[in-house]
Design a protein around this motif. Sequence first.
Motif, PDB file in Angstrom:
ATOM      1  N   GLN A  73      -0.077 -10.336  12.478  1.00 35.71           N
ATOM      2  CA  GLN A  73      -0.568  -9.147  11.793  1.00 35.71           C
ATOM      3  C   GLN A  73      -0.352  -9.232  10.292  1.00 35.71           C
ATOM      4  OE1 GLN A  73      -2.245  -6.738  13.103  1.00 35.71           O
ATOM      5  NE2 GLN A  73      -1.852  -6.825  15.304  1.00 35.71           N
ATOM      6  N   LEU A  74       0.826  -9.724   9.901  1.00 34.16           N
ATOM      7  CA  LEU A  74       1.171  -9.740   8.482  1.00 34.16           C
ATOM      8  C   LEU A  74       0.520 -10.889   7.722  1.00 34.16           C
ATOM      9  CD1 LEU A  74       4.971  -8.798   8.616  1.00 34.16           C
ATOM     10  CD2 LEU A  74       3.016  -7.323   8.154  1.00 34.16           C
ATOM     11  N   THR A  75       0.029 -11.902   8.421  1.00 27.58           N
ATOM     12  CA  THR A  75      -0.603 -13.040   7.739  1.00 27.58           C
ATOM     13  C   THR A  75      -2.119 -12.941   7.708  1.00 27.58           C
ATOM     14  OG1 THR A  75      -0.490 -14.277   9.835  1.00 27.58           O
ATOM     15  CG2 THR A  75       1.291 -14.636   8.246  1.00 27.58           C
ATOM     16  N   SER A  76      -2.666 -11.816   8.156  1.00 23.40           N
ATOM     17  CA  SER A  76      -4.118 -11.670   8.113  1.00 23.40           C
ATOM     18  C   SER A  76      -4.575 -11.507   6.667  1.00 23.40           C
ATOM     19  CB  SER A  76      -4.550 -10.468   8.948  1.00 23.40           C
ATOM     20  OG  SER A  76      -4.030  -9.274   8.395  1.00 23.40           O
ATOM     21  N   VAL A  79      -4.370  -7.905   5.164  1.00 25.20           N
ATOM     22  CA  VAL A  79      -3.038  -7.409   4.823  1.00 25.20           C
ATOM     23  C   VAL A  79      -2.587  -7.974   3.483  1.00 25.20           C
ATOM     24  CG1 VAL A  79      -0.607  -7.452   5.493  1.00 25.20           C
ATOM     25  CG2 VAL A  79      -2.366  -7.001   7.210  1.00 25.20           C
ATOM     26  N   TRP A  80      -2.753  -9.277   3.309  1.00 26.81           N
ATOM     27  CA  TRP A  80      -2.327  -9.895   2.050  1.00 26.81           C
ATOM     28  C   TRP A  80      -3.150  -9.381   0.875  1.00 26.81           C
ATOM     29  CZ3 TRP A  80       2.027 -12.074   1.083  1.00 26.81           C
ATOM     30  CH2 TRP A  80       2.752 -12.678   2.115  1.00 26.81           C
ATOM     31  N   GLN A  81      -4.411  -9.091   1.117  1.00 28.09           N
ATOM     32  CA  GLN A  81      -5.257  -8.545   0.054  1.00 28.09           C
ATOM     33  C   GLN A  81      -4.759  -7.178  -0.382  1.00 28.09           C
ATOM     34  OE1 GLN A  81      -9.437  -7.513   1.021  1.00 28.09           O
ATOM     35  NE2 GLN A  81     -10.011  -9.047  -0.502  1.00 28.09           N
ATOM     36  N   ALA A  82      -4.466  -6.328   0.610  1.00 24.09           N
ATOM     37  CA  ALA A  82      -3.961  -4.991   0.293  1.00 24.09           C
ATOM     38  C   ALA A  82      -2.572  -5.061  -0.329  1.00 24.09           C
ATOM     39  CB  ALA A  82      -3.934  -4.127   1.566  1.00 24.09           C
ATOM     40  N   LEU A  83      -1.723  -5.968   0.166  1.00 24.68           N
ATOM     41  CA  LEU A  83      -0.373  -6.094  -0.376  1.00 24.68           C
ATOM     42  C   LEU A  83      -0.401  -6.594  -1.815  1.00 24.68           C
ATOM     43  CD1 LEU A  83       2.686  -5.998   0.015  1.00 24.68           C
ATOM     44  CD2 LEU A  83       2.563  -8.296   0.979  1.00 24.68           C
ATOM     45  N   ARG A  84      -1.233  -7.596  -2.077  1.00 22.95           N
ATOM     46  CA  ARG A  84      -1.325  -8.119  -3.447  1.00 22.95           C
ATOM     47  C   ARG A  84      -1.828  -7.054  -4.405  1.00 22.95           C
ATOM     48  NH1 ARG A  84      -5.272  -9.861  -6.525  1.00 22.95           N
ATOM     49  NH2 ARG A  84      -6.776  -9.627  -4.821  1.00 22.95           N
ATOM     50  N   LEU A  85      -2.853  -6.308  -3.986  1.00 24.91           N
ATOM     51  CA  LEU A  85      -3.388  -5.257  -4.841  1.00 24.91           C
ATOM     52  C   LEU A  85      -2.349  -4.166  -5.075  1.00 24.91           C
ATOM     53  CD1 LEU A  85      -5.933  -4.205  -6.310  1.00 24.91           C
ATOM     54  CD2 LEU A  85      -6.512  -2.971  -4.202  1.00 24.91           C
ATOM     55  N   SER A  86      -1.584  -3.825  -4.040  1.00 22.38           N
ATOM     56  CA  SER A  86      -0.550  -2.795  -4.188  1.00 22.38           C
ATOM     57  C   SER A  86       0.516  -3.232  -5.178  1.00 22.38           C
ATOM     58  CB  SER A  86       0.088  -2.503  -2.826  1.00 22.38           C
ATOM     59  OG  SER A  86      -0.844  -1.915  -1.946  1.00 22.38           O
ATOM     60  N   LEU A  87       0.961  -4.475  -5.065  1.00 19.69           N
ATOM     61  CA  LEU A  87       2.009  -4.964  -5.964  1.00 19.69           C
ATOM     62  C   LEU A  87       1.519  -5.019  -7.407  1.00 19.69           C
ATOM     63  CD1 LEU A  87       3.509  -7.849  -3.778  1.00 19.69           C
ATOM     64  CD2 LEU A  87       4.447  -5.571  -4.160  1.00 19.69           C
ATOM     65  N   VAL A  88       0.289  -5.492  -7.601  1.00 19.69           N
ATOM     66  CA  VAL A  88      -0.254  -5.594  -8.958  1.00 19.69           C
ATOM     67  C   VAL A  88      -0.433  -4.208  -9.572  1.00 19.69           C
ATOM     68  CG1 VAL A  88      -2.282  -6.265 -10.305  1.00 19.69           C
ATOM     69  CG2 VAL A  88      -1.358  -7.824  -8.582  1.00 19.69           C
ATOM     70  N   CYS A  89      -1.014  -3.295  -8.817  1.00 16.61           N
ATOM     71  CA  CYS A  89      -1.282  -1.953  -9.359  1.00 16.61           C
ATOM     72  C   CYS A  89       0.010  -1.179  -9.582  1.00 16.61           C
ATOM     73  CB  CYS A  89      -2.200  -1.185  -8.411  1.00 16.61           C
ATOM     74  SG  CYS A  89      -3.891  -1.825  -8.354  1.00 16.61           S
ATOM     75  N   ALA A  90       0.972  -1.295  -8.662  1.00 18.17           N
ATOM     76  CA  ALA A  90       2.241  -0.588  -8.841  1.00 18.17           C
ATOM     77  C   ALA A  90       2.988  -1.118 -10.054  1.00 18.17           C
ATOM     78  CB  ALA A  90       3.097  -0.724  -7.586  1.00 18.17           C
ATOM     79  N   THR A  91       2.949  -2.425 -10.266  1.00 15.85           N
ATOM     80  CA  THR A  91       3.614  -3.006 -11.432  1.00 15.85           C
ATOM     81  C   THR A  91       2.929  -2.572 -12.723  1.00 15.85           C
ATOM     82  OG1 THR A  91       4.251  -4.928 -10.104  1.00 15.85           O
ATOM     83  CG2 THR A  91       4.372  -5.156 -12.489  1.00 15.85           C
ATOM     84  N   ALA A  92       1.595  -2.560 -12.726  1.00 13.45           N
ATOM     85  CA  ALA A  92       0.869  -2.114 -13.915  1.00 13.45           C
ATOM     86  C   ALA A  92       1.120  -0.634 -14.186  1.00 13.45           C
ATOM     87  CB  ALA A  92      -0.629  -2.372 -13.732  1.00 13.45           C
ATOM     88  N   ALA A  93       1.168   0.178 -13.137  1.00 10.16           N
ATOM     89  CA  ALA A  93       1.444   1.610 -13.317  1.00 10.16           C
ATOM     90  C   ALA A  93       2.855   1.829 -13.852  1.00 10.16           C
ATOM     91  CB  ALA A  93       1.266   2.347 -11.989  1.00 10.16           C
TER      92      ALA A  93
END
Length: 294
Positions: A73-76, A79-93
């Motif tokens: 589930q976690l290697t799909s 998931v990685w697309q959403a996780l990467r976007l979350s990390l990038v956007c949260a860091t930028a915010a």
Amino acid sequence: MTSPHDKPAAVADTLTGGPRRGRPRGRPGRTVGRVSRGAPLPLLLPALLGLAFLVLPLVALLVRTPWGTLSDQLTSPEVWQALRLSLVCATAATAVSLVLGVPLAWLLARVEFPGRGLVRALVTLPLVLPPVVGGVALLMALGRNGVVGQWLDAWFGITLPFTTAGVVVAEAFVAMPFLVISVEGTLRAADPRYEEAATTLGASRFTAFRRVTLPLIAPGVAAGAVLAWARALGEFGATITFAGNFPGRTQTMPLAVYLALQSDPEAAIALSLVLLAVSIAVLAGLRDRWTAAS
């Protein structure tokens, strides 16, 4: 005849059934020790129910986690697309919150001006404002027909809604108050005489802030940044209202959890477990700040 200094001890003796032998009575205004011992049943039962109410959903999440298929589930890719976007956007915010929030916290803590209480209330309003309402407010302000957004589109061709930049804006809107409150509290606890001494030696106010104040409040800034980052990572309502839910562009982890819950509950549980692990890591990183007063 008892003196006024013996009255607290006399009251204590009356409540406990007699004087305590072998222990000092203490002086008025001083605490001899902590009052603890056993908890009364009318307080113990609601406390245990409250603890169960808060812990049981987390335990249920762990119990229902599909551990056998968790790695798949976690290697799909989704998931990685959403996780990467979350990390990038949260860091930028968080970066936006630092650039704008630290000066704002300094202004609230160090400068006396008319309406400071009102400004502080407006700054903290996103903390209690429903996130969906915050998203609607952002649309009214920064949308294509918004108060400011129409000019951004006409003059610079900048469109924020339903873009990755819109995700950053929505997350910064709800996360910045956490940083401002943390930094303002740290500034109020810091001694302003260090800044005054620096200015008397010829340093400008900005130089005194950069060379003296900022190193003093660095732990508070770091704690506020971590809180803001965690809040931005978990933002849902303002993001889906202002930026939408487009995979690869605006679909962050919370939005992916919401979408997966409708079609693949196991994937939703796996994604929720990732966010739970991040939250625990944030609490672990801030444990010294929360336990400093205990």
